[in-house]
Scaffold this motif. Structure first.
Motif, PDB file in Angstrom:
ATOM      1  N   ARG A 177       7.984  -9.402 -20.142  1.00  0.00           N
ATOM      2  CA  ARG A 177       6.672  -9.926 -19.762  1.00  0.00           C
ATOM      3  C   ARG A 177       6.243  -9.409 -18.391  1.00  0.00           C
ATOM      4  O   ARG A 177       5.094  -8.992 -18.194  1.00  0.00           O
ATOM      5  CB  ARG A 177       6.694 -11.453 -19.777  1.00  0.00           C
ATOM      6  CG  ARG A 177       5.317 -12.071 -19.489  1.00  0.00           C
ATOM      7  CD  ARG A 177       5.330 -13.577 -19.670  1.00  0.00           C
ATOM      8  NE  ARG A 177       6.246 -14.240 -18.752  1.00  0.00           N
ATOM      9  CZ  ARG A 177       7.412 -14.777 -19.107  1.00  0.00           C
ATOM     10  NH1 ARG A 177       7.802 -14.756 -20.374  1.00  0.00           N
ATOM     11  NH2 ARG A 177       8.198 -15.360 -18.205  1.00  0.00           N
ATOM     12  N   ASP A 178       7.182  -9.407 -17.440  1.00  0.00           N
ATOM     13  CA  ASP A 178       6.868  -8.901 -16.115  1.00  0.00           C
ATOM     14  C   ASP A 178       6.458  -7.433 -16.168  1.00  0.00           C
ATOM     15  O   ASP A 178       5.518  -7.011 -15.475  1.00  0.00           O
ATOM     16  CB  ASP A 178       8.074  -9.064 -15.179  1.00  0.00           C
ATOM     17  CG  ASP A 178       8.340 -10.517 -14.808  1.00  0.00           C
ATOM     18  OD1 ASP A 178       7.449 -11.355 -15.041  1.00  0.00           O
ATOM     19  OD2 ASP A 178       9.445 -10.804 -14.297  1.00  0.00           O
ATOM     20  N   MET A 180       5.147  -5.768 -18.764  1.00  0.00           N
ATOM     21  CA  MET A 180       3.840  -5.626 -19.402  1.00  0.00           C
ATOM     22  C   MET A 180       2.712  -6.053 -18.468  1.00  0.00           C
ATOM     23  O   MET A 180       1.611  -5.492 -18.513  1.00  0.00           O
ATOM     24  CB  MET A 180       3.799  -6.434 -20.705  1.00  0.00           C
ATOM     25  CG  MET A 180       4.665  -5.837 -21.797  1.00  0.00           C
ATOM     26  SD  MET A 180       4.467  -6.647 -23.412  1.00  0.00           S
ATOM     27  CE  MET A 180       5.266  -8.224 -23.114  1.00  0.00           C
ATOM     28  N   GLN A 181       2.988  -7.020 -17.602  1.00  0.00           N
ATOM     29  CA  GLN A 181       1.956  -7.509 -16.691  1.00  0.00           C
ATOM     30  C   GLN A 181       1.739  -6.601 -15.488  1.00  0.00           C
ATOM     31  O   GLN A 181       0.617  -6.500 -14.975  1.00  0.00           O
ATOM     32  CB  GLN A 181       2.328  -8.912 -16.195  1.00  0.00           C
ATOM     33  CG  GLN A 181       2.202  -9.995 -17.247  1.00  0.00           C
ATOM     34  CD  GLN A 181       2.715 -11.344 -16.745  1.00  0.00           C
ATOM     35  OE1 GLN A 181       3.592 -11.407 -15.875  1.00  0.00           O
ATOM     36  NE2 GLN A 181       2.173 -12.419 -17.291  1.00  0.00           N
ATOM     37  N   HIS A 182       2.802  -5.913 -15.045  1.00  0.00           N
ATOM     38  CA  HIS A 182       2.714  -5.268 -13.732  1.00  0.00           C
ATOM     39  C   HIS A 182       2.944  -3.757 -13.725  1.00  0.00           C
ATOM     40  O   HIS A 182       2.642  -3.120 -12.707  1.00  0.00           O
ATOM     41  CB  HIS A 182       3.708  -5.924 -12.776  1.00  0.00           C
ATOM     42  CG  HIS A 182       3.483  -7.398 -12.600  1.00  0.00           C
ATOM     43  ND1 HIS A 182       2.320  -7.917 -12.084  1.00  0.00           N
ATOM     44  CD2 HIS A 182       4.273  -8.465 -12.900  1.00  0.00           C
ATOM     45  CE1 HIS A 182       2.395  -9.239 -12.058  1.00  0.00           C
ATOM     46  NE2 HIS A 182       3.569  -9.598 -12.544  1.00  0.00           N
ATOM     47  N   ASN A 212       1.294 -13.015 -27.778  1.00  0.00           N
ATOM     48  CA  ASN A 212       1.255 -13.059 -26.322  1.00  0.00           C
ATOM     49  C   ASN A 212       1.384 -11.662 -25.725  1.00  0.00           C
ATOM     50  O   ASN A 212       0.648 -11.310 -24.781  1.00  0.00           O
ATOM     51  CB  ASN A 212       2.371 -13.961 -25.807  1.00  0.00           C
ATOM     52  CG  ASN A 212       2.378 -14.081 -24.299  1.00  0.00           C
ATOM     53  OD1 ASN A 212       3.224 -13.521 -23.615  1.00  0.00           O
ATOM     54  ND2 ASN A 212       1.411 -14.819 -23.757  1.00  0.00           N
ATOM     55  N   ALA A 213       2.300 -10.856 -26.269  1.00  0.00           N
ATOM     56  CA  ALA A 213       2.486  -9.493 -25.762  1.00  0.00           C
ATOM     57  C   ALA A 213       1.218  -8.666 -25.936  1.00  0.00           C
ATOM     58  O   ALA A 213       0.782  -7.961 -25.016  1.00  0.00           O
ATOM     59  CB  ALA A 213       3.657  -8.822 -26.483  1.00  0.00           C
ATOM     60  N   ILE A 216      -1.395  -9.807 -23.369  1.00  0.00           N
ATOM     61  CA  ILE A 216      -1.150  -9.319 -22.010  1.00  0.00           C
ATOM     62  C   ILE A 216      -1.601  -7.874 -21.870  1.00  0.00           C
ATOM     63  O   ILE A 216      -2.293  -7.506 -20.899  1.00  0.00           O
ATOM     64  CB  ILE A 216       0.350  -9.444 -21.661  1.00  0.00           C
ATOM     65  CG1 ILE A 216       0.759 -10.914 -21.520  1.00  0.00           C
ATOM     66  CG2 ILE A 216       0.666  -8.684 -20.368  1.00  0.00           C
ATOM     67  CD1 ILE A 216       2.257 -11.114 -21.374  1.00  0.00           C
ATOM     68  N   LEU A 217      -1.237  -7.049 -22.817  1.00  0.00           N
ATOM     69  CA  LEU A 217      -1.585  -5.623 -22.753  1.00  0.00           C
ATOM     70  C   LEU A 217      -3.093  -5.421 -22.828  1.00  0.00           C
ATOM     71  O   LEU A 217      -3.671  -4.632 -22.071  1.00  0.00           O
ATOM     72  CB  LEU A 217      -0.875  -4.860 -23.869  1.00  0.00           C
ATOM     73  CG  LEU A 217       0.656  -4.842 -23.785  1.00  0.00           C
ATOM     74  CD1 LEU A 217       1.260  -4.290 -25.064  1.00  0.00           C
ATOM     75  CD2 LEU A 217       1.136  -4.036 -22.583  1.00  0.00           C
ATOM     76  N   SER A 219      -5.386  -7.559 -21.973  1.00  0.00           N
ATOM     77  CA  SER A 219      -6.032  -8.101 -20.773  1.00  0.00           C
ATOM     78  C   SER A 219      -6.017  -7.098 -19.628  1.00  0.00           C
ATOM     79  O   SER A 219      -6.813  -7.209 -18.689  1.00  0.00           O
ATOM     80  CB  SER A 219      -5.345  -9.398 -20.341  1.00  0.00           C
ATOM     81  OG  SER A 219      -4.062  -9.143 -19.789  1.00  0.00           O
ATOM     82  N   ARG A 220      -5.121  -6.117 -19.710  1.00  0.00           N
ATOM     83  CA  ARG A 220      -5.034  -5.098 -18.672  1.00  0.00           C
ATOM     84  C   ARG A 220      -5.911  -3.886 -18.976  1.00  0.00           C
ATOM     85  O   ARG A 220      -5.884  -2.895 -18.242  1.00  0.00           O
ATOM     86  CB  ARG A 220      -3.577  -4.658 -18.494  1.00  0.00           C
ATOM     87  CG  ARG A 220      -2.650  -5.816 -18.118  1.00  0.00           C
ATOM     88  CD  ARG A 220      -1.330  -5.296 -17.616  1.00  0.00           C
ATOM     89  NE  ARG A 220      -1.546  -4.441 -16.452  1.00  0.00           N
ATOM     90  CZ  ARG A 220      -0.669  -3.513 -16.039  1.00  0.00           C
ATOM     91  NH1 ARG A 220       0.460  -3.333 -16.697  1.00  0.00           N
ATOM     92  NH2 ARG A 220      -0.922  -2.781 -14.986  1.00  0.00           N
TER      93      ARG A 220
END
Length: 256
Positions: A177-178, A180-182, A212-213, A216-217, A219-220
């Motif tokens: 998760r970290d 994928m977010q950063h 969720n994965a 996240i992707l 949203s970026r």
């Protein structure tokens, strides 16, 4: 045309040989000035030939390429077959404890460093590739799918597109998760992700984790195509049926 040879990855398995496979479109025999995008793939023994595949069934990529005449090179490398978590360790971006497997030492970075610094330069030097990031892709399934996500996010200066079939995103969930977010990614990055509907009972919360994965992707600003495959399961036969779908996604907008 498929060329095969044996190589070693000293950083991972010393002098133990494994097989590499490279498919080059037949058009190159007629016009050797042609250059092609490259799709790198994990679990190379499962990509082209049933007789080489672990469970006797491959992805059938050779049949697909011959039928469609898609103008792209495919370069694939056999996985680590050590029965003591060899493949799992090699395709694990992070170290962690896993139920049923114990502690797994993540060697995914070593694997990708080899792909980027050794294997890709060798392919670019010996085959008619377009080496630029825009034309360099990566794909895999299960832990190979997880590695494809890892590669396109953490090595985004090399790979612009990936296909992650049934990716093991339940593995090291917080670290994933970290990442994928950063992880820094370019806005033109394209990711295909799918999961078979019959797989959701394999791991608790899998459907929610997949959604969720993808969220996240997306949203970026990453171009994500996600799919729940009706009646799909965790097998090469199921992944073979997704080949036309993910190939359309990773080649979208390219004149190949």
């Amino acid at each position: 045309m498929i060329e095969t040879w044996e190589l070693t990855i000293p950083e991972l398995t010393g002098d133990v040989p494994r097989r590499a496979y490279v498919y080059v479109p037949d058009s190159f025999e007629e016009d050797q000035s042609l250059r092609y995008p490259v799709l790198y793939m994990f679990d190379g023994h499962n990509v082209f030939f049933d007789e080489d595949a672990t469970y006797g069934k491959s992805w059938g990529m050779l049949d697909y390429m011959d039928f469609t005449q898609t103008q792209i090179i495919i370069a694939a490398v056999e996985c680590n077959h050590d029965t003591y978590n060899g493949r799992l360790s090699e395709y694990s971006p992070f170290s962690c404890k896993m139920p049923g497997f114990g502690y797994v030492r993540g060697q995914g970075k070593t694997t990708m460093d080899w792909f980027v610094n050794v294997f890709k330069p060798d392919i670019d030097a010996n085959f008619p590739t377009i080496p630029d990031r825009e034309f360099t892709f990566i794909a895999g399934s299960s832990m190979g799918g997880l590695m494809s996500l890892y590669a396109v996010l953490e090595y985004n200066d090399v790979f612009s597109r990936c296909a992650a079939l049934s990716p093991s995103i339940w593995f090291a969930k917080k670290r994933m998760r970290d990442m994928m977010q950063h992880a820094p990614v370019a806005p033109d990055t394209i990711i295909y992700m799918d999961y078979g509907s019959e797989e959701f009972s394999n791991h608790e919360g899998m459907a929610a984790a997949f959604a969720n994965a993808c969220g996240i992707l997306m949203s970026r600003g990453i171009h994500v195509t996600s799919r729940i495959v009706p009646f799909g399961d965790h097998s090469e036969a199921s992944w073979e049926r997704q080949v036309p779908v993910f190939m359309d996604v990773i080649l979208y907008g390219l004149d190949v």
